[in-house]
Design an enzyme around this catalytic site. Sequence first.
Site, PDB file in Angstrom:
ATOM      1  N   ASP A  48       4.328  -4.281   4.221  1.00 24.97           N
ATOM      2  CA  ASP A  48       3.772  -5.513   4.788  1.00 24.97           C
ATOM      3  C   ASP A  48       3.212  -6.404   3.672  1.00 24.97           C
ATOM      4  O   ASP A  48       2.728  -7.514   3.934  1.00 24.97           O
ATOM      5  CB  ASP A  48       2.757  -5.239   5.902  1.00 24.97           C
ATOM      6  CG  ASP A  48       1.501  -4.543   5.413  1.00 24.97           C
ATOM      7  OD1 ASP A  48       1.430  -4.171   4.227  1.00 24.97           O
ATOM      8  OD2 ASP A  48       0.565  -4.373   6.233  1.00 24.97           O
ATOM      9  N   SER A  49       3.320  -5.933   2.425  1.00 29.08           N
ATOM     10  CA  SER A  49       3.069  -6.803   1.262  1.00 29.08           C
ATOM     11  C   SER A  49       3.989  -8.022   1.346  1.00 29.08           C
ATOM     12  O   SER A  49       3.751  -9.039   0.692  1.00 29.08           O
ATOM     13  CB  SER A  49       3.300  -6.039  -0.048  1.00 29.08           C
ATOM     14  OG  SER A  49       4.523  -5.341  -0.022  1.00 29.08           O
ATOM     15  N   ASP A  87       6.827  -0.372   7.311  1.00 26.23           N
ATOM     16  CA  ASP A  87       5.366  -0.415   7.253  1.00 26.23           C
ATOM     17  C   ASP A  87       4.832  -1.040   8.542  1.00 26.23           C
ATOM     18  O   ASP A  87       5.131  -2.195   8.853  1.00 26.23           O
ATOM     19  CB  ASP A  87       4.972  -1.283   6.037  1.00 26.23           C
ATOM     20  CG  ASP A  87       3.566  -1.036   5.559  1.00 26.23           C
ATOM     21  OD1 ASP A  87       2.882  -0.169   6.128  1.00 26.23           O
ATOM     22  OD2 ASP A  87       3.160  -1.707   4.588  1.00 26.23           O
ATOM     23  N   LYS A 117       5.102   3.851   8.111  1.00 30.44           N
ATOM     24  CA  LYS A 117       3.849   4.090   7.379  1.00 30.44           C
ATOM     25  C   LYS A 117       2.691   3.467   8.151  1.00 30.44           C
ATOM     26  O   LYS A 117       2.838   2.378   8.700  1.00 30.44           O
ATOM     27  CB  LYS A 117       3.919   3.462   5.981  1.00 30.44           C
ATOM     28  CG  LYS A 117       2.599   3.547   5.212  1.00 30.44           C
ATOM     29  CD  LYS A 117       2.744   3.155   3.773  1.00 30.44           C
ATOM     30  CE  LYS A 117       2.616   1.676   3.498  1.00 30.44           C
ATOM     31  NZ  LYS A 117       1.320   1.079   3.889  1.00 30.44           N
ATOM     32  N   GLU A 119      -1.756   2.854   7.855  1.00 28.73           N
ATOM     33  CA  GLU A 119      -2.916   2.903   6.960  1.00 28.73           C
ATOM     34  C   GLU A 119      -4.091   3.579   7.651  1.00 28.73           C
ATOM     35  O   GLU A 119      -4.322   3.361   8.843  1.00 28.73           O
ATOM     36  CB  GLU A 119      -3.332   1.476   6.549  1.00 28.73           C
ATOM     37  CG  GLU A 119      -2.300   0.773   5.686  1.00 28.73           C
ATOM     38  CD  GLU A 119      -2.769  -0.599   5.199  1.00 28.73           C
ATOM     39  OE1 GLU A 119      -3.938  -0.969   5.438  1.00 28.73           O
ATOM     40  OE2 GLU A 119      -1.948  -1.296   4.573  1.00 28.73           O
ATOM     41  N   GLU A 186      -3.813   4.607  -2.761  1.00 30.28           N
ATOM     42  CA  GLU A 186      -3.800   3.312  -3.448  1.00 30.28           C
ATOM     43  C   GLU A 186      -5.143   3.028  -4.109  1.00 30.28           C
ATOM     44  O   GLU A 186      -6.190   3.075  -3.468  1.00 30.28           O
ATOM     45  CB  GLU A 186      -3.450   2.183  -2.469  1.00 30.28           C
ATOM     46  CG  GLU A 186      -3.457   0.814  -3.147  1.00 30.28           C
ATOM     47  CD  GLU A 186      -2.748  -0.284  -2.372  1.00 30.28           C
ATOM     48  OE1 GLU A 186      -2.116  -0.013  -1.337  1.00 30.28           O
ATOM     49  OE2 GLU A 186      -2.835  -1.443  -2.839  1.00 30.28           O
TER      50      GLU A 186
HETATM   51  O1  KIV Z   1       2.843  -3.086   1.772  1.00 30.18           O
HETATM   52  C1  KIV Z   1       3.129  -2.464   0.742  1.00 30.18           C
HETATM   53  O2  KIV Z   1       3.971  -2.868  -0.064  1.00 30.18           O
HETATM   54  C2  KIV Z   1       2.424  -1.208   0.498  1.00 30.18           C
HETATM   55  C3  KIV Z   1       2.571  -0.591  -0.848  1.00 30.18           C
HETATM   56  C4  KIV Z   1       1.702  -1.304  -1.803  1.00 30.18           C
HETATM   57  C5  KIV Z   1       2.301   0.848  -0.839  1.00 30.18           C
HETATM   58  O3  KIV Z   1       1.733  -0.739   1.338  1.00 30.18           O
END
Ligand code: KIV
Length: 270
Positions: A48-49, A87, A117, A119, A186
């Site tokens: 989600d970056s 994510d 994924k 968090e 992280e």
């Molecule tokens: O969103 C993302 O790219 C991430 C990575 C930094 C692990 O969560």
Amino acid sequence: MKDDKKFTILDFIRKKESGEKITMLTAYDYPMASLIDRAGIDSILVGDSLGMVVLGRESTVSVTMDEMIHHAKAVRNGVKRAFLIGDMPFMSYQTSDEDAVRNAGRFVKEAGCDAVKIEGGREVCERASAVINAGIPVLGHIGLTPQSVSKLGGYRVQGKDPSSAARLMDGAKHLASAGCFAVILECIPKALAKKIAGRVSIPVIGIGAGSGCDGQVLVTYDMIGYFDKFVPKFVKQYADISGTISEAIRKFKMEIESGDFPEDKHSFTS
Ligand code: KIV
């Protein structure tokens, strides 16, 4: 690339046990996913970056499920071998087990992801179990969790004092017990990450967590010098793609203005 065999969930644990490092990068579109996959990287995260490095927003919190699915579908088209992880964006799993399962299911059914994924530590274990029980592997993510940036008071190193270090250790252990296949750490001190890697049975993948982890992940656009708004301390830039692109664009403009482009070889005679 070493072999064409698909990297599976079993390879994560195999690599931890054999001491081989796990490699992971982010991707948001087809061309980058193809390059990463062909280079033999074990796993690709549609992070989600995306919100920051592709969509130009200030944080990841506004990213939606539909945006993630759109990009994950493009990434899927470029991936043959790597293990593909979607994510889960902010508020796609925090609300209920039902929402978590439904949205994780979208990553698998609509975008062909192998896993998702989420968090959080101990507090998200119930969610993680619900998704795993639905047959979808889950990657945990603790330490600096960007979706909680407001609660954390900014993008800062986590686990520096004994109580927060203990909370991270506890989170990693609970995520492992809940059935997560691996966990991302992280932005935490190197010694703490090494200690966690030594105490949990699942692989720990570090980003800003030092060399004692079982593998490493970076945001690809940071690593190749494409996102140049800021560069976190833990990023190593392996290329200056922004410089290369800027130079190509400058040359293109110059050659149009001078009449050097297009040449006859770029033109049709009939
Ligand atoms: O969103 C993302 O790219 C991430 C990575 C930094 C692990 O969560």
